[in-house]
Design an enzyme around this catalytic site. Structure first.
Site, PDB file in Angstrom:
ATOM      1  N   SER A 162       0.852  -1.181   0.000  1.00 50.71           N
ATOM      2  CA  SER A 162       0.000   0.000   0.000  1.00 50.71           C
ATOM      3  C   SER A 162       0.890   1.234   0.000  1.00 50.71           C
ATOM      4  CB  SER A 162      -0.877   0.001   1.257  1.00 50.71           C
ATOM      5  OG  SER A 162      -1.533   1.241   1.444  1.00 50.71           O
ATOM      6  N   TYR A 175      -2.565  -0.869  10.310  1.00 51.95           N
ATOM      7  CA  TYR A 175      -2.452  -1.116   8.875  1.00 51.95           C
ATOM      8  C   TYR A 175      -1.088  -0.661   8.360  1.00 51.95           C
ATOM      9  CZ  TYR A 175      -3.954  -0.988   3.924  1.00 51.95           C
ATOM     10  OH  TYR A 175      -4.084  -1.185   2.561  1.00 51.95           O
TER      11      TYR A 175
END
Length: 284
Positions: A162, A175
């Site tokens: 990401s 995350y």
């Protein structure tokens, strides 16, 4: 190999790709893009709820639809319901696929979840589930494929990380930690496996238009001023996050990067962190 041979149509012709989280979203897109270029697919997904996320996860019907779409492209596909947190399930899914398709050449560690909270409000359960799926699950997916790659002296590992694996957006500490961890894992894999002819790289998208992002929780986080914000209400906020004037990218934008890294066009690319991020990681 000449440049003409490298760039011919059917860029992964004859290869088999093992893809996690393939029921829908990015995973389905990766499966279809690779199939369009000649790959057969081993697709697996949890097809079940996950406690710490607020959005619906993929279903068996979703995974079956992925298989149907791959078959429409005249490619073979093997599917399995498996949880990346369970190494035995992952290994069994891959073994079943190799038994039917003969080999595996590409692993796309795509499965992941997202949830949102300030760092001091993340529950222990949510932290653990995030790391178990988004980091340990990546390792277990890749680990299952490595013996097959070693035996044939080749293989491409593509980890879907990401933009949050390179920067640190707010309300995403668990995350961010997991996605940064995938970068370290990818680099370790690259160093250890390069002498064996095996490559490892990671891809770092900005927001992608998938169910993991497009749901009420994130709409409310981006637009707390509205009682019931919608996807349209977050366009301006999302666009402001990126350098290019777009609010998000499409799954196929990430899949095109997967295809490149999986193909012989990237035969000397390993240890790379490839942003498909509309410039979010360079935004001042």
């Amino acid at each position: 190999m000449s440049s003409t041979e490298i760039t011919r149509p059917g860029r992964v012709e004859g290869k088999v790709a093992f893809i996690s989280g393939a029921g829908r979203g990015q995973g389905r897109s990766h499966a279809l893009r690779l199939a369009q270029e000649g790959a057969d697919i081993i697709a697996f997904d949890i097809c079940a709820p996950v406690d710490s996320v607020s959005y619906a996860m993929s279903s068996k019907a979703d995974l079956e639809e992925t298989a149907r779409l791959v078959e429409q492209l005249d490619r073979r596909v093997v599917t399995a319901q498996a949880d990346v947190r369970n190494a035995a399930e992952v290994e069994a899914a891959l073994r079943q696929g190799v038994d039917e398709l003969g080999h595996v050449d590409i692993v796309v560690a795509n499965a992941g979840i997202a949830s949102y909270a300030p760092v001091d409000e993340i529950s222990e359960a949510a932290w653990k589930e995030m790391l178990d799926i988004n980091l340990t699950g990546v390792w277990q997916t890749v680990k299952a494929a490595i013996p097959y790659f070693k035996a044939q002296g080749s293989g491409s590992i593509v980890i879907i990380s990401s933009g949050a694996g390179l920067i640190a957006p707010q309300n995403l500490a668990h995350y961010v930690s997991a996605k940064h961890g995938t970068v370290g894992l990818m680099r370790a894999l690259s160093n250890e496996l390069a002498p064996l002819g095996i490559r490892a790289n990671s891809i770092h998208p900005t927001q992608v238009d998938t169910p993991m992002i497009m749901h009420d929780e994130i709409y409310k986080m981006f637009r707390p001023d509205l009682e019931h914000p919608t996807k349209e209400d977050i366009v301006e906020v999302s666009t402001a996050m990126n350098s290019l004037p777009v609010p998000w990218v499409e799954p196929v934008d990430v899949s095109n990067a997967v295809l490149f890294l999986a193909s012989d066009e990237a035969r000397y690319v390993t240890g790379a962190t490839l942003p498909v991020d509309a410039g979010i990681c360079i935004k001042v």
